[in-house]
Design a protein around this motif. Structure first.
Motif, PDB file in Angstrom:
ATOM      1  N   UNK A 184       0.828  -1.213   0.000  1.00 36.13           N
ATOM      2  CA  UNK A 184       0.000   0.000   0.000  1.00 36.13           C
ATOM      3  C   UNK A 184       0.860   1.261   0.000  1.00 36.13           C
ATOM      4  N   UNK A 185       2.148   1.079  -0.322  1.00 35.96           N
ATOM      5  CA  UNK A 185       3.029   2.255  -0.398  1.00 35.96           C
ATOM      6  C   UNK A 185       2.549   3.149  -1.541  1.00 35.96           C
ATOM      7  N   UNK A 229       4.285   5.211  -3.116  1.00 38.53           N
ATOM      8  CA  UNK A 229       5.330   5.387  -4.136  1.00 38.53           C
ATOM      9  C   UNK A 229       5.353   4.137  -5.013  1.00 38.53           C
ATOM     10  N   UNK A 230       5.039   4.295  -6.294  1.00 32.55           N
ATOM     11  CA  UNK A 230       4.839   3.108  -7.148  1.00 32.55           C
ATOM     12  C   UNK A 230       6.004   2.124  -7.092  1.00 32.55           C
ATOM     13  N   UNK A 231       7.236   2.627  -7.065  1.00 29.02           N
ATOM     14  CA  UNK A 231       8.361   1.696  -7.162  1.00 29.02           C
ATOM     15  C   UNK A 231       8.729   1.071  -5.824  1.00 29.02           C
ATOM     16  N   UNK A 232       7.947   1.327  -4.804  1.00 24.56           N
ATOM     17  CA  UNK A 232       8.108   0.621  -3.538  1.00 24.56           C
ATOM     18  C   UNK A 232       7.184  -0.595  -3.491  1.00 24.56           C
ATOM     19  N   UNK A 233       6.345  -0.727  -4.493  1.00 25.12           N
ATOM     20  CA  UNK A 233       5.414  -1.852  -4.544  1.00 25.12           C
ATOM     21  C   UNK A 233       5.955  -2.940  -5.470  1.00 25.12           C
ATOM     22  N   UNK A 234       5.464  -4.154  -5.273  1.00 25.06           N
ATOM     23  CA  UNK A 234       5.795  -5.262  -6.168  1.00 25.06           C
ATOM     24  C   UNK A 234       4.980  -5.070  -7.451  1.00 25.06           C
ATOM     25  N   UNK A 235       5.666  -4.915  -8.586  1.00 23.93           N
ATOM     26  CA  UNK A 235       4.974  -4.584  -9.835  1.00 23.93           C
ATOM     27  C   UNK A 235       4.902  -5.794 -10.759  1.00 23.93           C
ATOM     28  N   UNK A 236       3.796  -5.923 -11.445  1.00 26.65           N
ATOM     29  CA  UNK A 236       3.673  -6.983 -12.436  1.00 26.65           C
ATOM     30  C   UNK A 236       4.493  -6.654 -13.667  1.00 26.65           C
ATOM     31  N   UNK A 239      13.875   8.138  -6.416  1.00 25.25           N
ATOM     32  CA  UNK A 239      12.667   7.966  -5.616  1.00 25.25           C
ATOM     33  C   UNK A 239      11.647   9.069  -5.851  1.00 25.25           C
ATOM     34  N   UNK A 240      12.149  10.273  -6.150  1.00 28.38           N
ATOM     35  CA  UNK A 240      11.244  11.406  -6.355  1.00 28.38           C
ATOM     36  C   UNK A 240      10.520  11.337  -7.695  1.00 28.38           C
ATOM     37  N   UNK A 241      10.933  10.414  -8.553  1.00 23.99           N
ATOM     38  CA  UNK A 241      10.378  10.388  -9.913  1.00 23.99           C
ATOM     39  C   UNK A 241       9.686   9.063 -10.242  1.00 23.99           C
ATOM     40  N   UNK A 242       9.333   8.325  -9.185  1.00 25.11           N
ATOM     41  CA  UNK A 242       8.739   6.999  -9.382  1.00 25.11           C
ATOM     42  C   UNK A 242       7.508   7.035 -10.264  1.00 25.11           C
ATOM     43  N   UNK A 243       6.732   8.084 -10.106  1.00 23.16           N
ATOM     44  CA  UNK A 243       5.457   8.121 -10.857  1.00 23.16           C
ATOM     45  C   UNK A 243       5.696   8.257 -12.364  1.00 23.16           C
ATOM     46  N   UNK A 244       6.929   8.553 -12.755  1.00 21.35           N
ATOM     47  CA  UNK A 244       7.224   8.659 -14.178  1.00 21.35           C
ATOM     48  C   UNK A 244       7.579   7.308 -14.804  1.00 21.35           C
ATOM     49  N   UNK A 245       7.587   6.244 -14.011  1.00 25.50           N
ATOM     50  CA  UNK A 245       8.048   4.970 -14.566  1.00 25.50           C
ATOM     51  C   UNK A 245       7.211   4.494 -15.766  1.00 25.50           C
TER      52      UNK A 245
END
Lengths: 354, 354
Positions: A123-124, A126-133, A298-304
Motif C-alpha cells: 500500500x506504499x 510510491x509506485x516503485x516501492x510496490x511489487x509490480x507486475x 525515488x522522487x520520480x517513481x510516478x514517471x516509470x
C-alpha cells in the motif's frame, strides 16, 4: 514444533546475510551465504506474497545500506543477521494477496535469497516501492533490474528532468559503462548532444565508443590529469555533467563547466567509503554560474510508466542497447557487490539465481 | 616635456599600487601607497572623465584579482604597478564625455587613488560596468559602495532570484555581518522567513540580533562543531543557505539542509587562498535533493533600477539598516583589504578618502 508434514514441505533457502554493520568499504567477508528454510506458503491472512527470485540487481547503494545511518527518514539500513535487500525479478510461488497469483512475474524490492516472503509495501503510495507486475515479456526479464527498472528511470529522470539537454549541448557522464551511465549517454545522444564518457578500463572505453555510440570516451585510470583530459574532450566546455562518481571526478568536471552549466549529482561511488575525499573547487561554480543538483530517483517513481513508453520502443527498435554483467549463483553475490567498487563489472551488474 | 604651466597644474595623486601578482592570502606589503601625479583635465578628444574619488568599496574579490587568473573571460586581474580597481563613489572634476559634467556625483568602477581618469566602460552594455549618476542623495553617499551598490544587488538577486524565499522558510546566512550578509538576513526577514546568521565575533553576533533583527546568530569561532550548532539553530533543517564562506561552513550547512533545500554560492572567503579547503559531504546534497547554485551579481545588473525602487523606500522608512565599517585615508587601504580575511571589519568595509 512443525508437524512432520510441514517439515517435509519446508524449502531450503540460500540467503546472503549481513553479518554486522560495516564501517568503510564492503568486503566479501562482511556477508555470509547460508542455507535457511522457508515455508512454501504465504501464511493465510498475512496478505503476503511468496516469490522465487530470478534476477537480483547489484547496486553500489547497497553497500551504503550495510552501514548504520541514523536520523534519515528516507534511508532504512540493512539489519545484521538478515539478508540484504534490493530490486529483483521474481516469480510468484504462493500468494495471500488478491493482486498476485502463482506464476505471476513481478519486479520490486525483494531479498538476496532464493525465496522471499514479501510482506510489505503493497500500500506504499510510491509506485516503485510496490511489487509490480511485469507486462512486457518480449525483452529480457533481467532488464527489469536495469534498463527497465531503477537504473533506467534514474538515467531518464536525472538527464531529462534535472538537466533538460538541448540539441548540440555537450554532455559528460562518469561511470559511463555502469548501469545508469550507459543509458545517460545513449539518451543524450538521442537528444542530439555530443557525449563523452569516462570509465575505468580500455575495454569499457571501447564498449562505450563501439557498442553504445558515445562520441568519445576516456579511461580515467590512464589519465594523469583528469582536468586536462576533459579539456581535451571538451575544448568549449561541458554543458551537462551527469555525476555518478563525485570527488576528484566532480572536481575535474567543475574545472571544465561552461557558463550556466548543469551538474546532476546522481551517485558518488568514489566517496561513499572515504569521507576525506572532497571537492576543493566549488568556487568554479561561482565563476561559471553552475547549478549543481542532488537527485534521487525515488522522487520520480510516478514517471516509470511514461519512461517505459519512451524506452521500450527504442529497445525493440535497437536504438538503445544495454550491457549487462551477469553473475550466476547467490554464493557469488558478495564478490559481485564488492567488485562494483573496483569497477570489476562491465555494464550493469546482475545476479542470476541459478 | 610638460610646459611650466602644465607642470604647475599637475595634481598630486595618492595611489594604492599592486606590487606584483600574489599567491595566497593578501598581505599589506603586497600593496604600496605612493604619490603619483595626474593632469587636472580629461584630455580633449579622449571622451574620458576625471573624477575625485570620495568612497571606495573594499571587497574580498579584490584579493582574488591580485592573483593572476588566466583563461577566464569574466575576470580581468589587477596589473602590477597599477592601482587596484573597484567600485567607488566620486565627483566629476573634468569631463570630455557628453554625459558627465564637473560636479556630477557618480559611482562605478574607479581606481584606488585620489583622482581617476575613467577612460572605459561608457559603452558597456552591462549597466553596472558604466559610470552611473547618483540621483538619490538623501541617503549617505557611501551607501553606493554597499547597500545601494553591488553588495545590495548581490543580496537582493542572490536571495530573491536564486532562492525564492517563501514565508516561514528557514534561512541561514554566513558572513552575516558583512556587506552582503547583513542585507540577505534583513531581506529574508521582510519575506517572513526565520533567519539565523553566523559571524566571527560576539560583537557581530550582538549586532545581528540587536540592530539587524536576525532571529538568532552564532559566533562560529566559539562553536566546536558547526554542524551541531546549526542543528541547534535549525532543528527542522535549513530551507535556504546563502553561502558567503564556502569550505567547512558550507559542509556544516549541507549536513543540515532540509529536503529540497536551496544553497546559493555567492562567495567563498574561507577558500580563496587555500585550495586544500574543500567540501567532503556533497553526498548530503543527494540524500536531501539539495540544489546548489553558483551566483554572480554581474548576471543581474539590469535589475539594479528595480532594486533601488525596492530598497530606497525601506531605507528611508528605517525598515532596512546598513552597518558600515568606515576607514579613512588611502594609506589605510591595504590594512582594510587584508583585514577582511581575518574578519576585522564590523559591517561593510568602506574606505573614505580623506
Amino acid at each position: 514444533m512443525a508437524t512432520k508434514e510441514e517439515a517435509e514441505a519446508v524449502l531450503a533457502n540460500k540467503q546472503v546475510i549481513l553479518k554486522d554493520h560495516i564501517h568503510g568499504p564492503p568486503k566479501e567477508s562482511d556477508l555470509e551465504v547460508r542455507i535457511s528454510s522457508v515455508l512454501p506458503k504465504a501464511p493465510p491472512g498475512s496478505k503476503a506474497v511468496l516469490v522465487k527470485n530470478i534476477y537480483l540487481s547489484v547496486d553500489p547503494y547497497q553497500a551504503i545500506l550495510m552501514q548504520k545511518i541514523e536520523d534519515h527518514p528516507d534511508i532504512s539500513c540493512f539489519v545484521p543477521g538478515k539478508p540484504l535487500k534490493g530490486y529483483g525479478v521474481a516469480e510468484v510461488i504462493d500468494s495471500d494477496h488478491p493482486d498476485y497469483k502463482p506464476g505471476d512475474l513481478v519486479w520490486g524490492i525483494t531479498g538476496w535469497e532464493e525465496y522471499s516472503l514479501i510482506t510489505e509495501g503493497f500500500s506504499d503510495t510510491r509506485p516503485l516501492q510496490r511489487l509490480l507486475h511485469i507486462v512486457d515479456t518480449d525483452v529480457p526479464l533481467s532488464y527489469y533490474t536495469g534498463l527497465l527498472g531503477i537504473p533506467g528511470l534514474t538515467a531518464y529522470a536525472g538527464l531529462f528532468e534535472v538537466c533538460s539537454p538541448k540539441e548540440g549541448e555537450r554532455v559528460y557522464v562518469s561511470a559511463a559503462a555502469g548501469a545508469v551511465g550507459q543509458l545517460v549517454g545513449q539518451f543524450a545522444k538521442l537528444s542530439g548532444c555530443y557525449v563523452v564518457g569516462s570509465a575505468g578500463s580500455n575495454e569499457k572505453v571501447e564498449m562505450l565508443k563501439d557498442k553504445l555510440g558515445f562520441d568519445d570516451a576516456i579511461n580515467y585510470k590512464e589519465e594523469k590529469d583528469l582536468t586536462a583530459a576533459l579539456k581535451r574532450c571538451f575544448p568549449q566546455g561541458i554543458d551537462i555533467y551527469f555525476d555518478n562518481v563525485g570527488g576528484k571526478t566532480l572536481e575535474a568536471a567543475l574545472n571544465n563547466m561552461k557558463m550556466k552549466g548543469r551538474v546532476v549529482l546522481c551517485g558518488m561511488i568514489s566517496t561513499y567509503h572515504d569521507q576525506t575525499i572532497g571537492v576543493n573547487n566549488l568556487v568554479m561554480a561561482i565563476f561559471n554560474r553552475v547549478r549543481i543538483e542532488g537527485f534521487a530517483v525515488l522522487d520520480f517513481c510516478e514517471q516509470h510508466p511514461k519512461y517505459l513508453d519512451f524506452v521500450l520502443p527504442l529497445v525493440r527498435g535497437g536504438k538503445v542497447r544495454y550491457i549487462e554483467d551477469m553473475v550466476e549463483g547467490l554464493e557469488n553475490a558478495p564478490a559481485a557487490l564488492v567488485g562494483l567498487f573496483s569497477g570489476r563489472n562491465l555494464g550493469k551488474q546482475v545476479l542470476k539465481i541459478a
